[in-house]
Each structure stands twice: as structure tokens, then as C-alpha cells.
Design an enzyme around this catalytic site. Sequence first.
Site, PDB file in Angstrom:
ATOM      1  CG  ASP A 255      -8.495  17.840   0.119  1.00 22.53           C
ATOM      2  OD1 ASP A 255      -8.831  18.642   1.009  1.00 22.53           O
ATOM      3  OD2 ASP A 255      -7.315  17.496  -0.079  1.00 22.53           O
ATOM      4  CG  PHE A 256      -7.897  23.874  -2.190  1.00 21.03           C
ATOM      5  CD1 PHE A 256      -8.363  24.287  -3.422  1.00 21.03           C
ATOM      6  CD2 PHE A 256      -6.814  24.534  -1.636  1.00 21.03           C
ATOM      7  CE1 PHE A 256      -7.752  25.338  -4.115  1.00 21.03           C
ATOM      8  CE2 PHE A 256      -6.196  25.581  -2.299  1.00 21.03           C
ATOM      9  CZ  PHE A 256      -6.673  25.989  -3.542  1.00 21.03           C
ATOM     10  CG  ASP A 257      -4.350  23.103   0.935  1.00 22.38           C
ATOM     11  OD1 ASP A 257      -3.393  23.833   0.635  1.00 22.38           O
ATOM     12  OD2 ASP A 257      -5.433  23.542   1.375  1.00 22.38           O
TER      13      ASP A 257
ATOM     14  CG  ASP B 210      -4.062  14.977  -0.123  1.00 23.54           C
ATOM     15  OD1 ASP B 210      -5.067  15.682   0.158  1.00 23.54           O
ATOM     16  OD2 ASP B 210      -2.929  15.234   0.302  1.00 23.54           O
TER      17      ASP B 210
END
Length: 521
Positions: free
Chosen positions: A282-284, A465
Site C-alpha cells: 500500500d502507499f499512503d 495499514d
Amino acid sequence: MVATSIDPIRHRAVLFDVDGVLTDTARLHAAAWRRLFDPYLAGRPPSPAEDHRPFTDDDYHHHVDGKSRIDGVLDFLRSRGIRLPRGDVEDEAGRETAHGLGGLKDGYFLAALDQHGVEVFPDAVALVESLRRHGVGTAAISASRNCGRVLERAGIAHLFGVRVDGVVADQLHLPGKPDPAVFREAARRLGVPPSHSVVVEDAEAGAAAARAGGFALVLGVARAGPPDRLLASGADAVVSSLDEVVLASPGQRRLSEVPDGIERWADLADRVRGRRPVLLLDFDGTLAPIRKDPAKVALPVRTRSALQDLVRRCPVAVISGRDLSDVRSRVRVDGVWCAGSHGFELAGPGDGSIAQEAGEAALPDLDAAEQRLTAELEPVAGALVDRKRFALAAHYRNVRPEEVDRVVSAVRRVGSELPGLRVAPGRKVVELLPDIDWHKGRAVRWLLERAGLTGAEHVPVFAGDDHTDEDALREIHDDGFGIVVLSAEHGDRLTWARCSVDGTRPLLDLLSRIAATGEQR
């Protein structure tokens, strides 16, 4: 203490009280009762046998909450030594009968409803939507004859396959709470016995009714005040927010129970050794820190350097809710696969990209939703409407707490009115996505297949997250393993992750160990 979890395998239906559980209309009802009883009591001639003190919150909880308005009138006045005839449904509002006073109270409630509108509790709607995704039947329960109007105004009527309210109770001559008849009727209409059904209530009468009805789990909701009154009335467990309720499945654990990946590295290494790891990230909030302004999120230099090293050792993909072009411009690491818009768009290390054709049909509805929400949320300070190609996000991280419900309710209402869209909650954001069976889990599997990274020789490793990452964590749970990046914002929810890390730096350390172990094949 009974765990506040619902098992979709054992609990096949969940029955929700409306006022106070799904919507913030309990306070409107309480105000309407007070407006009815205070002048009525003050205007009665003094009598040593009668108590004319003003109506209190305790009176509301003990004598009227959860009951039909006729029963509420009779029970409360009886507690004050006053007995009135029941009267008839044709009694004029205000006539000194239970029906007459009840009609007056109904008028006060409807006036307040028109003035204040309906606020939806986001935690409740998120739970209902999650239950529906797991195939669990849902019903709305209310003693009010205005239940349908409230659900429509709230934009959530479509979430309930069954509604048993004051209108239905009158038609079927069902006794009101604390008799369990309305709950049993709802379970019957859903085709699920009480022994496999859950009741979610905020009223003492409702908790007592569900306990008497033999339901598998009676869950109380005490959004303000102590839980004692609901526990004493028959609730198995009481929560202050439905965010505390999780759907339990084999393989899931609470975040607090997930072992640290660095500390338990020896166990994880056995799952990687002899196989080629495929890192899906995942990124953010996972690779890049969350910012108040999503446009200012940037990949730290140390993280970019670590990704460049990982790409030389094993396949790496970044999967984000951002547009494909947006996430690629922020990652800027050669050799990384990128998936944008929760996987609706996919691009390999080259310049070409692939878009899911099924998502194209939702573009007109996304355009309409963008126009409506931009106009409606413009007065809300801090609200940010962020349009992506296959998604529309309403961020409320910078919104005052008392305005958050307004943002979430607006998004849910617009989403319910546009058939091509569905609502997806996230971390301080609520999104509208194409209403197709697609999520990060399916995106991960699609990416693995398109990239030729399937088979026993590969081990997929996903790190994320947010709530939206759980679909991906579940997807690779059996043939790989997941890592959750801990955040205080998500409390102690259930997760499919096998291990946890406390931030991006320990995540990169763990990923480096995984890549190095994979090189030892």
C-alpha cells in the site's frame, strides 16, 4: 466479558434498532417527549398521589425509549401516579388519552425532524455494509411509525432487506417491547432463527425484549453514559461505538494480538525460505506518511532508496487508492508494478497500462457525484472532495468533529441515490467506488496473474495499514502472508495480517529480510 464480535458463519442475521443505533434521532424523540410531558404535568391540578416533576433522561430510558408511543405515554404517566384511558387511533392530537397525547408527541417529533434532519452514525453504517458483504442479513427495527421516513431521509433504507416498525406492528397486532415479537418477526422474514441472530439495541426495553426472545447475541450501544442499564436489562455486551464491533472469521486476530514481525522473524522466515517473494505494498500510511493534505504526501528519500534495492531482488508492486498516474509519479522507482484506483488501473514496469472495463460504466455517476458533493460540502470547513478516475474521495481529516457526520452522511446519501456507486469507508475518508465486485484483494490476485507471479514457487507478501487493505490481506492469507502497519487511529480491530510493524522503517527492515531470504532459494 463477552467478546464484541459477530461471526458471519454462526450469526446469519443482525437486527438493528434505528433511533440511537443507526441514526441520531433518539435525541429528537427525547426532546419531543419532554415537550409533551413538561407542560402537561405542570398544568395538572396538585395531587398528593401524583408526581408532577419535569420529565428526565432517566424517565426517557426507563419508561418510553424503545416502546410504542402509546405504551410510552401510559407507562410514564403510570410511574407518576397518573392513569389515562388508552383512547382510540381517531383521537385528536392533544386529547387527554394515550392516543391523543401520543399524537401530539408525534407532531413534535416530525417538526424536529424537518428542522434538524437526520444524522447517520458512520460506525453503524460501516458495520451494516460489512455484514452485507459477508452475506449476513440485516433488518431495521423501530417502535416508531416514522421509521421508513427516517431511513429514507438518512439515505440508508436500501441497506435493510427487512423493516419491522410501528406500522408493521400495528398491522400484525404485535405487542411492543419489552415483548420480543417485533424481533422475532424480523428474524422470521429474514429466514433466520433467533438462535442464529444478533440484536443491536440502545434501549432498555429493546435489550430486555431480545434477551426474552432467545437471540444468540444481544449487543447494547451506549453512545453516552455508563453501560450498566443495558447490561442489567439483558445485553450480553455493551459498546460505546459500533467501531468496537468486528466480524470474526478463522484466521483473524485483533491488532493487539498480532505479533511483531521483527521479533517473530524466525517464524516468518520459514514461510519464505525456498520461495520467491512478491512484495505488494500500500502507499499512503504504509510507504508514505499520512498528511492533512493528500496532495502533499511524498515518498521519503530513504524509502525510495529501499524500494530501488528491493526491486533488484524480487518483484515489487505498489497498490493505491490514488489514480494510477498519481501513484506512479509519487513512487518513481524503475521496475515497480503500480495499481491505482484500488486496482481498477494497472501498469507494469513499462509505459503501458490496463484498465478494468467494468469500472468505465460508473464514470457518469462519479461525475454526477463529484458535482453534487463539491457543492454540498463547500460550506464545510476542511472538507476535501478528491476526484480520481475511478473513485471519489471525501476527506474529513481537517473537519471539525461536530461536522464529520455531515460529510459522511452526504457521501452515503449521494452514493445511495446513484445506482452505479458504492460507499467505502477509510482512514479519515469515505469514498464512492464503482458498484462492482472489486476491491484490493481482487486487484492483488489479478496483478499476480497478469504478471505471471503465481504458483507454489512464489509467496505473495502484502503490507498495508487501512480498513481497505484487509481485502488484500485476506486474499493472500493462505498462500502468502500479510503485514499490518499499526496506527492508533484504527483502535483494536480484527485483521488478517500475520504480523505487524510499528511504522515504515521497521517495515522496510522486515521487507529487506524477506527479500534476502528469498534470494537464498
